[in-house]
Structures are given as C-alpha cells and as structure tokens.
Design a protein around this motif. Structure first.
Motif, PDB file in Angstrom:
ATOM      1  N   LEU A 162      40.982  37.965  31.699  1.00 21.06           N
ATOM      2  CA  LEU A 162      41.462  39.239  31.176  1.00 21.06           C
ATOM      3  C   LEU A 162      41.873  40.194  32.282  1.00 21.06           C
ATOM      4  O   LEU A 162      42.887  40.892  32.162  1.00 21.06           O
ATOM      5  N   ASP A 163      41.121  40.253  33.375  1.00 16.67           N
ATOM      6  CA  ASP A 163      41.474  41.199  34.431  1.00 16.67           C
ATOM      7  C   ASP A 163      42.814  40.842  35.068  1.00 16.67           C
ATOM      8  O   ASP A 163      43.607  41.727  35.424  1.00 16.67           O
ATOM      9  N   GLU A 164      43.114  39.540  35.190  1.00 15.32           N
ATOM     10  CA  GLU A 164      44.405  39.134  35.741  1.00 15.32           C
ATOM     11  C   GLU A 164      45.536  39.414  34.753  1.00 15.32           C
ATOM     12  O   GLU A 164      46.642  39.822  35.161  1.00 15.32           O
ATOM     13  N   ALA A 165      45.277  39.197  33.467  1.00 12.93           N
ATOM     14  CA  ALA A 165      46.294  39.486  32.455  1.00 12.93           C
ATOM     15  C   ALA A 165      46.615  40.975  32.429  1.00 12.93           C
ATOM     16  O   ALA A 165      47.786  41.379  32.337  1.00 12.93           O
ATOM     17  N   ALA A 180      50.150  42.704  33.315  1.00 13.39           N
ATOM     18  CA  ALA A 180      50.803  43.585  32.341  1.00 13.39           C
ATOM     19  C   ALA A 180      51.109  44.938  32.969  1.00 13.39           C
ATOM     20  O   ALA A 180      52.177  45.528  32.733  1.00 13.39           O
ATOM     21  N   GLN A 181      50.194  45.447  33.771  1.00 15.67           N
ATOM     22  CA  GLN A 181      50.422  46.728  34.442  1.00 15.67           C
ATOM     23  C   GLN A 181      51.584  46.620  35.431  1.00 15.67           C
ATOM     24  O   GLN A 181      52.442  47.505  35.509  1.00 15.67           O
ATOM     25  N   GLN A 182      51.609  45.528  36.182  1.00 14.55           N
ATOM     26  CA  GLN A 182      52.692  45.328  37.144  1.00 14.55           C
ATOM     27  C   GLN A 182      54.044  45.257  36.432  1.00 14.55           C
ATOM     28  O   GLN A 182      55.020  45.891  36.859  1.00 14.55           O
ATOM     29  N   ASN A 183      54.122  44.493  35.348  1.00 12.60           N
ATOM     30  CA  ASN A 183      55.383  44.352  34.620  1.00 12.60           C
ATOM     31  C   ASN A 183      55.792  45.656  33.941  1.00 12.60           C
ATOM     32  O   ASN A 183      56.989  45.948  33.817  1.00 12.60           O
ATOM     33  N   THR A 184      54.818  46.443  33.531  1.00  8.73           N
ATOM     34  CA  THR A 184      55.128  47.744  32.932  1.00  8.73           C
ATOM     35  C   THR A 184      55.703  48.691  33.983  1.00  8.73           C
ATOM     36  O   THR A 184      56.664  49.416  33.728  1.00  8.73           O
TER      37      THR A 184
END
Length: 304
Positions: free
Chosen positions: A259-262, A266-270
C-alpha cells in the motif's frame, strides 16, 4: 460586477488539488450562482472520493451540475460534455442565476468557449469495433491503419489510444477523415460574457496539496471505491479505469504493490498530471488572468 447574470459565465480553471472547487463555491454564494463541473473524471459517479467530487455539505451550499452524471461504463468526450454544459448553463440562466464553470480539463473549456467542429454522432457499435481492433492488432498496427485513412492524424502517438480510436471511428462511421471535420468552422454551443481565471498555486505548494489529498482519500476509504469499481469488470480502456489512483490502488488490491508503494506512485503520478495541466493552461489560456491563491481568485470576482 456590472454584468447581469444573463450575460455572465464565470470560468475557473486550474490543476488538481489547487483549491478551485472551494473558490468556485465561495463565488457561487457571493454571486447567487450555480456550479457546473468541467472535470473529465468528476462526471462519473463511480469515484466520488478518488476524483474529489464535492461532498453533500458542499452541494448543499449551492446547486452543482454535471457531477456524477455518467456511469463509469460510458465515455465522455469534450463535445458531449460541452453540449451537457450548454444545457445546464441555459437552465441556470433561466433561473436568473450565474453559471460558474469549474474544473481542470482544458479541452472542456476550449470546447465551451471556442465551439465544436460540426460532426455527426458515431454509433456506439462502431466505437466498440474500434476498441476491439486496437486490442487485436496492437497500438502500432492500429496507428498505421488510422494514418492510411487519415494522414492528418500523424501527430498522434501510439500510446494515445483514445484519440487514435476516435480518428478511426469517425472515418469508419462517416466516411470522412476526422482531420477534414476539424477543418470546418466551429459551431458555438453557448454564448455569453465569459469571465475566465486560472488558479495556479506555487508548484511546491501544489505538489504538497496533491500528496496530502491522496492521504486523506485513503482515510476516507478510497480503496473500497476502487475495489467496487474493479468488481464491475469494466473495459480497461474506459476513462474511469485510468482515473488518478485507480491503476495504482488496483495494483495493490491485486497483491502487486504494498500500500505505501501504491500510494507513493499515485502521488507521483498526480503531481505529474498537475504539472501537465499547468503547462496546458499556460500554453492555451494565454489571456486568462492567473491567481496563486483561492482568496485572490475569489476577490477578483466578488470585489468588483
């Protein structure tokens, strides 16, 4: 403002997590307005949390339109949205109120302000045929087929699935290349006194907001939202399946990522998406006034 509600159309654009929705709500309350969504993902009802749609308390403060109005199994183009928005704006004007269009999808604003190229509707079965062909032959062969029909689409890359299929389906459904349709004069979908503005916080502050928003989404059970969406077994090419956070959290639910990697992905892609939005508005909305804070943007409309 010196303009009557029947003339005025407020346009508030900006990247994700910039605070534009809250600003639009303050403007709506001050100007006796109603809010119209111009975000390509917020039109879908499946992802209220993950797309940061207004909550019930916010919706109670001013009427909201075009939020969660389409099923995730549907596709919403700029043209379809513009026609829905024009209808909503007409109804808002009919009530003597101010339409306030807010979102981060630049092509939606462009369709509203510049109009649409005249183009007949393409049957859904033709669109489905295009999707099946793309999946069957692969991106490179499909692009080659599109260019054999419409050389004017040479600017499209292999990974631009949605626009490649659009070019294919228009030619297949109408017998005329999409580039030819696009050369025809645009037809206005709505007229009025457009009053635009872009909310663009400093980059570091915006990126911090992106990261914080996703943390809060997880606390509000965004994972359940993604799990419910995946349970529908929708076509992976649908826009809703590519919404920010869906691929990353889907990978976690499939056991492919902790979960922490996901979350970090997601934060990076956002953040990357927000950067692309800022680039688009700088290049396309050249004459739109830009504000760094929601407070300054609100004052621009409310204090005049």
């Amino acid at each position: 403002m010196a303009h009557t509600p029947l003339e005025l159309i407020v346009l508030i654009a900006g990247p994700t997590a910039s605070g534009k929705s809250a600003a639009a709500l303050e403007i709506a309350k001050a100007l006796d307005g109603e809010i119209v969504n111009a975000d390509a993902m917020q039109v879908y009802r499946d992802l209220r949390i993950l797309t940061a749609r207004p909550d019930a308390a916010e919706e109670a403060q001013a009427p909201h339109h075009l939020y969660g109005v389409l099923d995730g199994a549907e596709r919403c183009s700029a043209g379809r949205w513009a026609r829905m928005a024009a209808k909503a704006i007409g109804e808002i004007r009919g009530r003597g109120r101010v339409p306030i269009v807010v979102g981060g999808t630049g092509l939606y604003f462009k369709a509203l302000t510049d109009g649409l190229s005249p183009m007949p509707d393409v049957p859904e079965e033709v669109r489905e045929q295009g999707n099946r062909l793309f999946d069957g032959v692969g991106a490179a062969a499909f692009r080659k087929e599109v260019l054999s029909r419409d050389p004017g689409m040479a600017h499209l890359k292999e990974n631009d699935r949605q626009r490649l299929i659009r070019a294919w389906e228009v030619h297949e459904g109408t017998g005329t290349p999409l580039s030819d349709w696009q050369k025809q004069p645009r037809e206005a979908v709505v007229s009025g006194d457009f009053r635009p503005a872009v909310l663009q916080p400093p980059r570091e502050a915006l990126y911090a907001n992106c990261d914080r928003r996703l943390d809060l989404m997880l606390e509000r059970d965004a994972l359940k939202e993604v799990r419910d969406l995946l349970a529908r077994k929708l076509d992976p090419s649908l826009p809703v399946m590519k919404s920010l956070g869906v691929p990353e959290f889907a990978a976690h639910l499939a056991g492919e990522l902790p979960l922490d990697e996901a979350l970090a992905l997601a934060q990076q892609n956002t953040r990357r998406f927000a950067k692309r939005q800022m680039t688009w508005f700088r290049g396309q909305a050249l004459d739109w006034p830009v504000f760094e804070t929601p407070e300054k943007l609100v004052s621009h409309f409310v204090m005049k």
